[in-house]
Design a protein around this motif. Structure first.
Motif, mmCIF file in Angstrom:
data_model
loop_
_atom_site.group_PDB
_atom_site.id
_atom_site.type_symbol
_atom_site.label_atom_id
_atom_site.label_comp_id
_atom_site.label_asym_id
_atom_site.label_seq_id
_atom_site.Cartn_x
_atom_site.Cartn_y
_atom_site.Cartn_z
ATOM 1 N N ILE A 63 0.850 -1.192 0.000
ATOM 2 C CA ILE A 63 0.000 0.000 0.000
ATOM 3 C C ILE A 63 0.887 1.243 0.000
ATOM 4 N N THR A 64 0.614 2.172 -0.885
ATOM 5 C CA THR A 64 1.423 3.376 -1.041
ATOM 6 C C THR A 64 1.088 4.372 0.056
ATOM 7 N N ILE A 65 2.116 4.944 0.676
ATOM 8 C CA ILE A 65 1.969 5.991 1.687
ATOM 9 C C ILE A 65 2.662 7.239 1.161
ATOM 10 N N ASN A 66 1.916 8.342 1.060
ATOM 11 C CA ASN A 66 2.443 9.572 0.482
ATOM 12 C C ASN A 66 2.262 10.741 1.436
ATOM 13 N N HIS A 67 3.227 11.660 1.375
ATOM 14 C CA HIS A 67 3.103 12.972 2.008
ATOM 15 C C HIS A 67 2.390 13.875 1.017
ATOM 16 N N VAL A 68 1.179 14.317 1.349
ATOM 17 C CA VAL A 68 0.322 14.985 0.379
ATOM 18 C C VAL A 68 -0.094 16.357 0.898
ATOM 19 N N ARG A 69 -0.699 17.098 -0.003
ATOM 20 C CA ARG A 69 -1.317 18.386 0.330
ATOM 21 C C ARG A 69 -2.799 18.300 -0.012
ATOM 22 N N LEU A 70 -3.646 18.729 0.905
ATOM 23 C CA LEU A 70 -5.085 18.677 0.745
ATOM 24 C C LEU A 70 -5.626 20.030 0.307
ATOM 25 N N ASP A 71 -6.790 20.011 -0.340
ATOM 26 C CA ASP A 71 -7.420 21.267 -0.724
ATOM 27 C C ASP A 71 -8.259 21.803 0.435
ATOM 28 N N GLU A 72 -9.030 22.846 0.166
ATOM 29 C CA GLU A 72 -9.805 23.481 1.243
ATOM 30 C C GLU A 72 -10.911 22.585 1.770
ATOM 31 N N ASN A 73 -11.282 21.559 1.023
ATOM 32 C CA ASN A 73 -12.318 20.620 1.465
ATOM 33 C C ASN A 73 -11.747 19.352 2.086
ATOM 34 N N GLY A 74 -10.435 19.330 2.315
ATOM 35 C CA GLY A 74 -9.809 18.161 2.915
ATOM 36 C C GLY A 74 -9.625 17.005 1.979
ATOM 37 N N ARG A 75 -9.643 17.260 0.663
ATOM 38 C CA ARG A 75 -9.446 16.209 -0.319
ATOM 39 C C ARG A 75 -8.028 16.233 -0.856
ATOM 40 N N TYR A 76 -7.594 15.077 -1.360
ATOM 41 C CA TYR A 76 -6.234 14.966 -1.894
ATOM 42 C C TYR A 76 -6.068 15.896 -3.090
ATOM 43 N N ASP A 77 -5.013 16.730 -3.044
ATOM 44 C CA ASP A 77 -4.761 17.694 -4.108
ATOM 45 C C ASP A 77 -3.498 17.350 -4.893
ATOM 46 N N GLU A 78 -2.380 17.142 -4.189
ATOM 47 C CA GLU A 78 -1.125 16.828 -4.853
ATOM 48 C C GLU A 78 -0.188 16.155 -3.865
ATOM 49 N N PHE A 337 -2.796 4.932 -0.042
ATOM 50 C CA PHE A 337 -3.596 4.678 -1.231
ATOM 51 C C PHE A 337 -3.488 3.201 -1.589
ATOM 52 N N ARG A 338 -4.638 2.574 -1.753
ATOM 53 C CA ARG A 338 -4.697 1.163 -2.127
ATOM 54 C C ARG A 338 -5.208 1.058 -3.557
ATOM 55 N N ASP A 339 -4.548 0.261 -4.351
ATOM 56 C CA ASP A 339 -4.914 0.102 -5.746
ATOM 57 C C ASP A 339 -6.187 -0.740 -5.840
ATOM 58 N N PRO A 340 -7.323 -0.149 -6.247
ATOM 59 C CA PRO A 340 -8.558 -0.946 -6.301
ATOM 60 C C PRO A 340 -8.617 -1.899 -7.477
ATOM 61 N N PHE A 341 -7.694 -1.753 -8.443
ATOM 62 C CA PHE A 341 -7.723 -2.604 -9.632
ATOM 63 C C PHE A 341 -6.799 -3.811 -9.509
ATOM 64 N N LYS A 342 -6.102 -3.926 -8.394
ATOM 65 C CA LYS A 342 -5.111 -4.986 -8.267
ATOM 66 C C LYS A 342 -5.746 -6.370 -8.222
ATOM 67 N N LEU A 343 -6.915 -6.472 -7.604
ATOM 68 C CA LEU A 343 -7.579 -7.768 -7.471
ATOM 69 C C LEU A 343 -8.555 -8.055 -8.598
ATOM 70 N N ALA A 344 -8.696 -7.124 -9.528
ATOM 71 C CA ALA A 344 -9.671 -7.318 -10.611
ATOM 72 C C ALA A 344 -9.107 -8.265 -11.655
ATOM 73 N N PRO A 345 -9.878 -9.269 -12.081
ATOM 74 C CA PRO A 345 -9.398 -10.159 -13.150
ATOM 75 C C PRO A 345 -9.430 -9.452 -14.493
ATOM 76 N N VAL A 346 -8.759 -10.044 -15.454
ATOM 77 C CA VAL A 346 -8.657 -9.428 -16.774
ATOM 78 C C VAL A 346 -10.027 -9.312 -17.430
#
Length: 417
Positions: A63-78, A337-346
């Motif tokens: 699982i990816t762990i990132n140091h991020v910046r959030l926008d004014e609504n507390g959502r991931y920005d960059e 961040f967890r990749d939601p497509f990792k467990l999806a079959p082809v």
């Protein structure tokens, strides 16, 4: 200026001819194995718990762990390009990558119950006072104090594990959320470890090569002379068996030999099976997860009940210790961040691509990157739009005008002014 042969030779370097690094006369102490590698204790490395700990740590480290910046609504920005983010994703230290550092962290947490993530190389800007973490190590907590902790950390300069005392405010202390199940002295996992060690002792005794014979002599062994005679007879049979190629010995016709190396019935194996199933259920693990045959429903339940609490405990502590109040007020945070497509079959990829692009959740180029394809040069591939709905004339004109402006700007950059 053209590069001639002489200039190339001056810059050339060969790993076999130029072996000694410049200015380095000695390498220090050497090891036949990696000295900073995490090693399990409490006998865990001798039991099946090693496989369980390794599986959980590997899944948590994915699982990816990132140091991020959030926008004014507390959502991931960059994503913030910082030393903390580099340590978690690119290079944790001179010996470990970012993912290896995360694996070391989670495996140590499961084994020890609580560990510390220690910033080793820290750079402080004298003008602004900003602190940049350049390298980190996982340290074992040896002693607890009210405001400090005594740690055992690998020193990559000396090649030794050294103890040092640091304030709690400067290190991230991560505790295992399953401490009561895995690390308490009377927990299910610790009881299972003791039972497995006991089974190893019994197996060693059964496989030690002993014959476990009782020799019945044709006389009563009570006096000292008879006891000495019996000991001599036993030593004689041992000498015959040890000196024989096929382990054959002879006895007198009046002597009787009884062999006792039969396995004794006990409830040890049933107890181990019961504790193993209980540990699996309490940790949210199934045998299908361990052998890789679990379906997406089982894996989703496993990630939500087992992996997510472990990663969240580390992320919350990183956010609390390594981000100042001013940084948090400016919208900085630590997210996983967890990749939601990792467990999806082809077979489901095409259907998912249609749903995500049709509902304007992802662009075509964003989905192309997920499946490993290069982004398309078409400007519409970077737009959130439903390709199944006919566009209006205004949208088509706006898209055409944008494409013309892009082409004109590219042509103007190529004109020789």
């Amino acid at each position: 200026m053209a590069t001639n042969l002489g200039s190339r030779l001056k810059r050339a370097w060969n790993a076999f001819t130029n072996r000694d690094p410049p200015g380095k006369s000695s390498y220090g102490g050497g090891y036949s194995y990696r000295p900073d590698r995490v090693r399990l204790n409490r006998g865990n490395d001798r039991t099946i718990l090693t496989a369980i700990y390794t599986r959980i740590a590997m899944d948590a480290a994915s699982i990816t762990i990132n140091h991020v910046r959030l926008d004014e609504n507390g959502r991931y920005d960059e994503t913030v390009d910082s030393g903390l983010n580099s340590c978690l994703n690119l290079s944790g230290n001179k010996d470990q990558t970012g993912r290896a550092l995360r694996y070391d962290l989670f495996l140590s947490v499961l084994d020890e119950g609580a560990v510390a993530l220690v910033p080793v190389d820290v750079d402080t800007d004298p003008k602004t006072g900003d602190v940049t973490i350049e390298s980190m190590r996982v340290g074992k907590i040896k002693e607890w104090y009210p405001d400090d902790v005594r740690l055992e950390v690998y020193n990559d300069r000396t090649g030794q594990r050294e103890e040092l005392t640091l304030p709690k405010a400067q290190v991230a202390i991560i505790e295992n959320p399953f401490y009561a199940v895995m690390n308490e002295p009377n927990s299910t996992v610790q009881r299972l470890i003791r039972k497995l060690n006991l089974m190893d002792v019994v197996d060693d005794q059964l496989g030690s090569g002993k014959l476990d014979l009782i020799i019945q002599l044709p006389y009563i062994v009570r006096s000292e002379a008879r006891k000495k005679q019996a000991e001599d007879r036993r030593a004689e049979i041992e000498r015959q068996l040890a000196g024989s190629k096929y382990g054959i010995a002879y006895t007198d016709g009046t002597e009787h030999i009884t062999q006792l190396n039969r396995s004794l019935e006990n409830n040890l194996l049933k107890t181990v099976e019961y504790l193993t199933n209980m540990a699996y259920s309490q940790l949210g693990i199934t045998p299908e997860i361990m052998n890789g045959t679990a379906n997406d429903t089982v894996m989703t339940n496993y990630e939500n009940r087992t992996i997510e609490p472990l990663v969240a405990a580390a992320v919350d502590e990183l956010k609390r210790k390594f981000l100042t109040e001013e940084a948090r007020a400016n919208g900085e945070s630590v997210l996983y961040f967890r990749d939601p497509f990792k467990l999806a079959p082809v077979s489901m990829v095409a259907e998912m691509a249609d749903k995500f692009t049709r509902n304007e959740i992802m662009t075509s180029n964003e989905f192309r990157q997920i499946i490993g394809m290069k982004p398309s040069k078409d400007p519409n591939a970077d737009r959130l739009r439903n390709a199944n709905i006919s566009q209006s004339k205004e949208d088509i004109a706006a898209a055409g005008q944008a494409a013309v402006e892009k082409n004109l700007s590219g042509a103007s950059r190529q004109l020789p002014y």
